[in-house]
Design a protein around this motif. Structure first.
Motif, PDB file in Angstrom:
ATOM      1  N   LEU A   1      38.440   8.426  13.379  1.00  0.00           N
ATOM      2  CA  LEU A   1      38.781   7.361  12.444  1.00  0.00           C
ATOM      3  C   LEU A   1      39.298   6.135  13.178  1.00  0.00           C
TER       4      LEU A   1
ATOM      5  N   GLU B   1      29.763  10.766  22.883  1.00  0.00           N
ATOM      6  CA  GLU B   1      30.060  10.205  21.569  1.00  0.00           C
ATOM      7  C   GLU B   1      31.316  10.838  20.993  1.00  0.00           C
TER       8      GLU B   1
ATOM      9  N   PHE C   1      42.004   4.237  18.062  1.00  0.00           N
ATOM     10  CA  PHE C   1      41.017   5.110  17.435  1.00  0.00           C
ATOM     11  C   PHE C   1      41.444   6.561  17.600  1.00  0.00           C
ATOM     12  N   GLU C   2      41.357   7.323  16.521  1.00  0.00           N
ATOM     13  CA  GLU C   2      41.787   8.715  16.555  1.00  0.00           C
ATOM     14  C   GLU C   2      40.563   9.633  16.674  1.00  0.00           C
ATOM     15  N   ILE C   3      40.391  10.219  17.836  1.00  0.00           N
ATOM     16  CA  ILE C   3      39.232  11.078  18.080  1.00  0.00           C
ATOM     17  C   ILE C   3      39.420  12.446  17.430  1.00  0.00           C
ATOM     18  N   GLU C   4      38.400  12.868  16.710  1.00  0.00           N
ATOM     19  CA  GLU C   4      38.456  14.190  16.074  1.00  0.00           C
ATOM     20  C   GLU C   4      37.490  15.171  16.746  1.00  0.00           C
ATOM     21  N   HIS C   5      36.382  14.624  17.215  1.00  0.00           N
ATOM     22  CA  HIS C   5      35.365  15.490  17.810  1.00  0.00           C
ATOM     23  C   HIS C   5      34.592  14.698  18.856  1.00  0.00           C
ATOM     24  N   THR C   6      34.273  15.364  19.956  1.00  0.00           N
ATOM     25  CA  THR C   6      33.567  14.662  21.023  1.00  0.00           C
ATOM     26  C   THR C   6      32.290  15.383  21.406  1.00  0.00           C
ATOM     27  N   VAL C   7      31.249  14.614  21.591  1.00  0.00           N
ATOM     28  CA  VAL C   7      29.965  15.158  22.019  1.00  0.00           C
ATOM     29  C   VAL C   7      29.702  14.690  23.442  1.00  0.00           C
TER      30      VAL C   7
ATOM     31  N   GLN D   1      33.720  11.083  17.690  1.00  0.00           N
ATOM     32  CA  GLN D   1      33.806  10.769  16.264  1.00  0.00           C
ATOM     33  C   GLN D   1      35.242  10.890  15.805  1.00  0.00           C
TER      34      GLN D   1
END
Lengths: 159, 159
Positions: free
Chosen positions: B150, B146, A138-144, B148
């Motif tokens: 792909l 969390e 899975f390629e993470i783009e943004h994390t909360v 986000q």
DNA sequence: ATCATATTGATATGTTATAACATACTTGAT
DNA sequence: ATCAAGTATGTTATAACATATCAATATGAT
């Protein structure tokens, strides 16, 4: 400002410093730090806590800087994209970024008592999530990353 | 189900297993696993992705299990409180929990392509947040983690 | 059986966010 | 200087998400 930050500090200077930084950042990046955008950031900085878009809008409206929702959302979008503010997903609210304009993965401590939001100084703590992401491809783009709870002073008050 | 989970698996068995677990969990805890609640969980399990409250409501409505927002929100509240589902704050949406009824701090990988949500198997990764919280005397009650991005198959599609 | 509590039904409303379209302002190329 | 392109703002309307309230019904405990 309706609540003190977790740690007392010279807030006026803190705000001024952040505003100066924002101006410089926008100048460097060729971004337009327009009056509505500047004032929106300033309002967020002064509050030092998470503000809803409509809270911001109400303040802007009082100052005749706009009265319709898109005014607030556009300003907030700009600030978030410019890295000058962050959205607190758990509250559907927004806070000014308290870090340098560097690209960072913010993590927040959110007090449910006074709504003050502290941005933790996180460098790049990988942690379990990144391990899981790597394993899954899975390629993470943004994390909360948001922790809700009680700040020291609200712990006393609540008792 | 409009998208496959990151890893292929026997989904029907997975759903049945989770439903059985939920039934047992509620029995043990003295919670009422009513038809609307059970069916809501089943719908979430079948989708295997984040569903908005109104998406759930639309499905319940088709099955004559209720047509007004509170029906969906009550069912979701119950499931979340019982630990059978989680809210994805970044999407204002809900997913079935894929873990045992144990108390856990969930962490999610959310694909923006297909909306599939994978719950990472996190034990108790302290990480920088807890360090920061401890230093500030902040008492964490709930944590949102969390990511986000792909998933593998959407990375290919997007190209 | 009765009481207390939990659940459901129903209506209304509150809150957060964006779509869609028109207008004005900047900027850079010619 | 003028035009075109892009960016920003003004304005209206509506989508999307969530809760308050109150009445009716069901369930379980004594």
């Amino acid at each position: 400002m309706t609540a003190l930050s977790f740690c007392a500090h010279d807030h006026a200077a803190c705000v001024a410093d952040r505003m100066r930084h924002a101006r410089e950042h926008c100048a460097r990046e060729g971004l337009k730090f327009t009056p509505v955008r500047a004032r929106s950031l300033e309002i967020l900085l002064q509050e030092h806590r998470a503000l809803g878009a409509y809270d911001l809008l109400a303040q802007l409206s009082r100052e005749n800087l706009g009265s319709q929702p898109p005014v607030a959302y556009r300003a907030l979008d700009f600030l978030v994209k410019a890295g000058l503010a962050h959205k607190i997903e758990a509250l559907n609210a927004y806070v000014a970024c308290t870090h340098s304009g560097t690209d960072h993965t913010p993590a927040f401590l959110i007090c449910r008592g006074c709504n003050v939001v502290a941005e933790a100084d996180t460098a790049l703590s990988p942690g379990r999530l990144d391990v899981a992401a790597a394993a899954a491809g899975f390629e993470i783009e943004h994390t909360v990353i948001e922790a809700q709870g009680l700040c020291p002073s609200c712990q006393e008050t609540a008792t």
